[in-house]
Design a protein around this motif. Structure first.
Motif, short mmCIF file in Angstrom:
data_model
loop_
_atom_site.label_atom_id
_atom_site.label_comp_id
_atom_site.label_asym_id
_atom_site.label_seq_id
_atom_site.Cartn_x
_atom_site.Cartn_y
_atom_site.Cartn_z
N THR A 167 -0.05 7.69 5.65
CA THR A 167 -1.42 7.77 5.13
C THR A 167 -1.85 6.40 4.58
O THR A 167 -2.77 6.32 3.77
N THR A 168 -1.19 5.35 5.07
CA THR A 168 -1.50 3.98 4.67
C THR A 168 -1.72 3.14 5.92
O THR A 168 -0.90 3.16 6.84
N THR A 169 -2.82 2.41 5.95
CA THR A 169 -3.15 1.57 7.11
C THR A 169 -2.24 0.35 7.17
O THR A 169 -1.55 0.02 6.20
N GLY B 159 0.81 -1.21 0.00
CA GLY B 159 0.00 0.00 0.00
C GLY B 159 0.84 1.26 0.00
O GLY B 159 0.53 2.24 -0.70
N ARG C 7 0.98 4.07 -2.93
CA ARG C 7 0.81 5.50 -2.61
C ARG C 7 1.98 6.29 -3.20
O ARG C 7 1.80 7.39 -3.73
N GLU D 206 1.65 7.14 -6.80
CA GLU D 206 0.77 8.29 -7.02
C GLU D 206 1.48 9.61 -6.72
O GLU D 206 1.31 10.59 -7.44
N ARG E 3 -3.83 7.46 11.41
CA ARG E 3 -2.69 6.52 11.46
C ARG E 3 -1.95 6.67 12.78
O ARG E 3 -1.60 5.66 13.41
N ARG F 213 -6.04 3.28 2.54
CA ARG F 213 -5.79 4.72 2.73
C ARG F 213 -6.34 5.18 4.07
O ARG F 213 -7.36 4.67 4.54
N THR F 214 -5.68 6.16 4.64
CA THR F 214 -6.11 6.77 5.89
C THR F 214 -5.55 8.18 5.96
O THR F 214 -4.80 8.59 5.08
N THR F 215 -5.90 8.89 7.00
CA THR F 215 -5.28 10.20 7.24
C THR F 215 -4.12 10.01 8.21
O THR F 215 -4.05 9.01 8.94
N CYS G 218 3.59 8.82 2.47
CA CYS G 218 3.13 7.51 1.99
C CYS G 218 2.94 6.53 3.13
O CYS G 218 1.93 5.81 3.19
#
Length: 187
Positions: free
Chosen positions: A133-135, A30, A34, A37, A146, A140-142, A130
Motif C-alpha cells: 500500500t506504498t508507492t 514510506g 506505514r 501506523e 500497487r 500511499r496507494t491501494t 505496508c
C-alpha cells in the motif's frame, strides 16, 4: 526490538539505498512510516514490523545483489554482516510472498530452507500490507493500484510480472485481513 533497533534499521537502509537507489530508499521510508501506523494492532511486535518494513528492500543495493533476488540478498546481508535478529531477517527474506517469486527464480528451496517463513500470520500480513500500500516514491496507494503499477513497470511476462500475478490474490487477502484488524482496533 526497541528504539535503538529502529534507529539502526533506518541507518542501515539509508546507508545502503540512500545515495545509490534514492527512489527505493523513498519507498522504504514510506513502508516504514506505514508500519509505524499499523503497529498498533501488533502490540510488542510493532518494533520488529517497523524495522523489517524499513529494511525490506535493502537487498536491492548493488553491493549486496549476489543472487539478484533482493529478499534473499537482503536477509543474508542482515544476518551475515549485522547479526540481525532472526525474526527480522526472516521477515525481510519472506516479505510480500517472496517464496512465490523465489519459485519463479529457481530459489524457492534455498529461501525456504535458509529462512523459514514465520508462523506469525498477522505480523507477516502487516509487512505485506505496508509494502503493497506504498508507492515506489513512498506515498500511499491501494494494493490493487500497487499490483497494477508493478505489472506496468516490469511487464506481464517478466519474472516479477509472473510472480505478482500469482501473488495478487494472496496480497489482496493479506491486506484485507490487516484492514479488518485495523478497523477492529480502537484508535
Amino acid at each position: 526490538m526497541d528504539e535503538v533497533t529502529m534507529d539502526w534499521a533506518t541507518w542501515v537502509a539509508e546507508a545502503e539505498l540512500g545515495d545509490v537507489l534514492p527512489r527505493r530508499w523513498a519507498h522504504s521510508q514510506g513502508v516504514g512510516a506505514r508500519a509505524a501506523e499499523v503497529g498498533r494492532v501488533l502490540g510488542k511486535d510493532a518494533d520488529v514490523l517497523i524495522a523489517a518494513a524499513t529494511l525490506h528492500d535493502v537487498g536491492y543495493a548493488p553491493r549486496l545483489a549476489v543472487t539478484g533476488f533482493h529478499p534473499l540478498d537482503g536477509a543474508r546481508f542482515l544476518r551475515d554482516e549485522h547479526g540481525a535478529d532472526e525474526r527480522l531477517v526472516r521477515l525481510v527474506a519472506n516479505h510480500s510472498f517472496a517464496l512465490l517469486e523465489a519459485e519463479e527464480r529457481g530459489l524457492r528451496e534455498e529461501l525456504a530452507n535458509e529462512f523459514p517463513l514465520l508462523e506469525e500470520p498477522l505480523l507477516v500480513d502487516a509487512l505485506v500490507y505496508c509494502d503493497m500500500t506504498t508507492t515506489p516514491d513512498g506515498g500511499r496507494t491501494t494494493a490493487e493500484e500497487r499490483v497494477s503499477e508493478i505489472l506496468g513497470r516490469y511487464g506481464d511476462d517478466s519474472v516479477v510480472g509472473r510472480f505478482i500475478r500469482r501473488a495478487a490474490p494472496e496480497i489482496f487477502t493479506a491486506v484485507g485481513r490487516v484492514e479488518a484488524a485495523l478497523e477492529a482496533q480502537p484508535r
